[in-house]
Enzyme design. Structure first.
Site, PDB file in Angstrom:
ATOM      1  N   ARG A  29      -8.831   1.963   9.888  1.00 24.09           N
ATOM      2  CA  ARG A  29      -8.405   0.603  10.236  1.00 24.09           C
ATOM      3  C   ARG A  29      -9.409  -0.119  11.110  1.00 24.09           C
ATOM      4  O   ARG A  29      -9.187  -1.275  11.457  1.00 24.09           O
ATOM      5  CB  ARG A  29      -7.087   0.689  10.986  1.00 24.09           C
ATOM      6  CG  ARG A  29      -5.913   0.097  10.178  1.00 24.09           C
ATOM      7  CD  ARG A  29      -4.689   0.446  10.893  1.00 24.09           C
ATOM      8  NE  ARG A  29      -3.550  -0.362  10.715  1.00 24.09           N
ATOM      9  CZ  ARG A  29      -2.426   0.095  10.146  1.00 24.09           C
ATOM     10  NH1 ARG A  29      -2.394   1.272   9.582  1.00 24.09           N
ATOM     11  NH2 ARG A  29      -1.363  -0.654  10.144  1.00 24.09           N
TER      12      ARG A  29
ATOM     13  N   LYS B 183       0.817  -1.219   0.000  1.00 28.16           N
ATOM     14  CA  LYS B 183       0.000   0.000   0.000  1.00 28.16           C
ATOM     15  C   LYS B 183       0.844   1.259   0.000  1.00 28.16           C
ATOM     16  O   LYS B 183       0.560   2.208  -0.722  1.00 28.16           O
ATOM     17  CB  LYS B 183      -0.914   0.060   1.242  1.00 28.16           C
ATOM     18  CG  LYS B 183      -1.862  -1.096   1.405  1.00 28.16           C
ATOM     19  CD  LYS B 183      -2.790  -0.883   2.592  1.00 28.16           C
ATOM     20  CE  LYS B 183      -2.101  -0.649   3.926  1.00 28.16           C
ATOM     21  NZ  LYS B 183      -1.328  -1.811   4.433  1.00 28.16           N
TER      22      LYS B 183
ATOM     23  N   ARG C  91      11.374  -5.719   4.157  1.00 36.25           N
ATOM     24  CA  ARG C  91      11.223  -4.282   3.877  1.00 36.25           C
ATOM     25  C   ARG C  91      12.315  -3.455   4.550  1.00 36.25           C
ATOM     26  O   ARG C  91      12.656  -3.669   5.719  1.00 36.25           O
ATOM     27  CB  ARG C  91       9.850  -3.831   4.381  1.00 36.25           C
ATOM     28  CG  ARG C  91       9.582  -2.357   4.197  1.00 36.25           C
ATOM     29  CD  ARG C  91       8.129  -2.049   4.212  1.00 36.25           C
ATOM     30  NE  ARG C  91       7.468  -2.397   5.477  1.00 36.25           N
ATOM     31  CZ  ARG C  91       6.151  -2.314   5.648  1.00 36.25           C
ATOM     32  NH1 ARG C  91       5.370  -1.939   4.660  1.00 36.25           N
ATOM     33  NH2 ARG C  91       5.612  -2.630   6.817  1.00 36.25           N
TER      34      ARG C  91
ATOM     35  N   ARG D 284      12.037  -1.026  10.000  1.00 30.18           N
ATOM     36  CA  ARG D 284      11.131  -0.519  11.037  1.00 30.18           C
ATOM     37  C   ARG D 284      11.132  -1.499  12.195  1.00 30.18           C
ATOM     38  O   ARG D 284      11.078  -2.712  11.964  1.00 30.18           O
ATOM     39  CB  ARG D 284       9.710  -0.430  10.458  1.00 30.18           C
ATOM     40  CG  ARG D 284       9.362   0.939   9.933  1.00 30.18           C
ATOM     41  CD  ARG D 284       8.072   0.927   9.197  1.00 30.18           C
ATOM     42  NE  ARG D 284       6.963   0.305   9.934  1.00 30.18           N
ATOM     43  CZ  ARG D 284       5.720   0.259   9.477  1.00 30.18           C
ATOM     44  NH1 ARG D 284       5.423   0.781   8.311  1.00 30.18           N
ATOM     45  NH2 ARG D 284       4.766  -0.305  10.184  1.00 30.18           N
TER      46      ARG D 284
ATOM     47  N   ARG E 274       0.527  -7.909  14.390  1.00 27.49           N
ATOM     48  CA  ARG E 274       0.014  -6.906  13.431  1.00 27.49           C
ATOM     49  C   ARG E 274      -0.951  -7.569  12.450  1.00 27.49           C
ATOM     50  O   ARG E 274      -1.984  -6.999  12.113  1.00 27.49           O
ATOM     51  CB  ARG E 274       1.169  -6.236  12.674  1.00 27.49           C
ATOM     52  CG  ARG E 274       1.952  -5.271  13.555  1.00 27.49           C
ATOM     53  CD  ARG E 274       3.191  -4.761  12.857  1.00 27.49           C
ATOM     54  NE  ARG E 274       2.888  -3.959  11.699  1.00 27.49           N
ATOM     55  CZ  ARG E 274       3.749  -3.756  10.696  1.00 27.49           C
ATOM     56  NH1 ARG E 274       4.953  -4.310  10.715  1.00 27.49           N
ATOM     57  NH2 ARG E 274       3.417  -2.997   9.683  1.00 27.49           N
TER      58      ARG E 274
HETATM   59  P1  AMP Z   1       1.554   1.214   9.416  1.00 21.17           P
HETATM   60  O1  AMP Z   1       2.729   2.091   9.147  1.00 21.17           O
HETATM   61  O2  AMP Z   1       0.324   1.645   8.673  1.00 21.17           O
HETATM   62  O3  AMP Z   1       1.853  -0.259   9.224  1.00 21.17           O
HETATM   63  O4  AMP Z   1       1.188   1.392  10.967  1.00 21.17           O
HETATM   64  C1  AMP Z   1       2.112   1.079  11.984  1.00 21.17           C
HETATM   65  C2  AMP Z   1       1.417   1.035  13.328  1.00 21.17           C
HETATM   66  O5  AMP Z   1       0.841   2.318  13.623  1.00 21.17           O
HETATM   67  C3  AMP Z   1       0.246   0.060  13.407  1.00 21.17           C
HETATM   68  O6  AMP Z   1       0.664  -1.262  13.710  1.00 21.17           O
HETATM   69  C4  AMP Z   1      -0.577   0.685  14.531  1.00 21.17           C
HETATM   70  O7  AMP Z   1       0.008   0.419  15.795  1.00 21.17           O
HETATM   71  C5  AMP Z   1      -0.421   2.170  14.274  1.00 21.17           C
HETATM   72  N1  AMP Z   1      -1.464   2.696  13.355  1.00 21.17           N
HETATM   73  C6  AMP Z   1      -1.280   3.213  12.125  1.00 21.17           C
HETATM   74  N2  AMP Z   1      -2.438   3.606  11.583  1.00 21.17           N
HETATM   75  C7  AMP Z   1      -3.399   3.340  12.517  1.00 21.17           C
HETATM   76  C8  AMP Z   1      -4.808   3.500  12.545  1.00 21.17           C
HETATM   77  N3  AMP Z   1      -5.491   4.022  11.514  1.00 21.17           N
HETATM   78  N4  AMP Z   1      -5.453   3.100  13.665  1.00 21.17           N
HETATM   79  C9  AMP Z   1      -4.815   2.574  14.720  1.00 21.17           C
HETATM   80  N5  AMP Z   1      -3.480   2.376  14.756  1.00 21.17           N
HETATM   81  C10 AMP Z   1      -2.763   2.757  13.661  1.00 21.17           C
END
Ligand code: AMP
Length: 238
Positions: free
Chosen positions: A104, A29, A143, A176, A187
């Site tokens: 989410r 994404k 990644r 990360r 996750r």
């Molecule tokens: P991502 O970079 O989108 O994979 O997000 C990394 C982490 O940020 C996730 O595992 C969540 O802990 C938090 N996170 C990101 N976006 C959201 C969201 N919309 N709602 C809740 N937690 C989020």
């Protein structure tokens, strides 16, 4: 810019559209959302990036989010929604934006729908990155991100010319913390339990478009563009 891109830019820009990229971590994404936003000249908004920035700056929100993210769980809706509300009211969002990693949960999607209505937008166009969960583990653990520009690579599928260095600006690459294998499992569980129901939610609203995310980056890009342009044609440009 070729003719197709010119047309696409004109459409997204004039439609004031919110595009949402929905799919499990590691589905690609981020790469695609950045590319689409760049092509259309609109902001790429990643709630994950916003939260990581808050952590890096040691803000109160960052302090609250850090331990939750380290466990691979979702940050509470109330915190994320406050952040999103502020962000999409920025002037740079007036011609549309591409969201990656938000909404989410169903509660986030409902709130987002209301917020969009109040800002004069229609419901988002949702691009669903469909992929076998077994495939994403390899993608996530491979990644690597550039420390300078955030460019996304993959040691298995998209290696850099010089190992550990960004092809664009030579920046050091990093993993990360939550891309380590032991954090990826929770996750993916959080995705299955809290985010996957959004597929049915947006399908019911007639806003969901499926993309086979197991294809190459180029093929997925082509399909994403087709979805965005196809949607424009279906809605008669309104
Ligand atoms: P991502 O970079 O989108 O994979 O997000 C990394 C982490 O940020 C996730 O595992 C969540 O802990 C938090 N996170 C990101 N976006 C959201 C969201 N919309 N709602 C809740 N937690 C989020």
């Amino acid at each position: 810019m070729d003719k197709t891109m010119e047309k696409a830019t004109e459409h997204l820009g004039s439609l004031h559209r919110a595009v949402v990229f929905l799919g499990p971590p590691g589905a690609g994404k981020g790469t695609q959302a950045k590319e689409l936003a760049r092509m259309f000249g609109v902001p790429h908004l990643s709630t994950g990036d916003m939260l990581r920035e808050c952590i890096a700056h040691g803000t109160p929100l960052g302090l609250q989010a850090k331990p939750i993210m380290e466990r691979g769980e979702l940050v509470p809706d109330s915190l994320v929604l406050k952040m999103v509300k502020q962000r999409i009211q920025n002037a740079d969002c007036s011609a549309g934006f591409v969201f990656d990693g938000f909404p989410r949960t169903v509660a986030q999607a409902q709130y987002f729908g209301e917020l969009l209505k109040r800002c004069g937008y229609e419901q988002p166009l949702v691009v669903h990155f469909a992929i076998d969960p077994a495939l994403v583990l390899k993608r996530i653990t491979g990644r690597r991100l550039c420390k300078i520009g955030g460019e996304i690579y993959n040691i298995f599928e998209r290696p850099t010319k010089v190992p550990g260095r960004c092809d664009k600006d030579g920046g050091e690459l990093e993993q990360r913390p939550d891309d380590r294998e032991e954090i990826v499992k929770p996750r993916l569980e959080a995705y299955a339990r809290q985010t996957a129901p959004l597929v049915a939610y947006y399908r019911r609203l007639g806003r969901l478009h499926d993309v086979d995310a197991a294809q190459s980056v180029e093929e997925v890009s082509r399909r994403v563009l087709e979805v965005v342009q196809g949607h424009d044609a279906q809605s008669g440009g309104s």
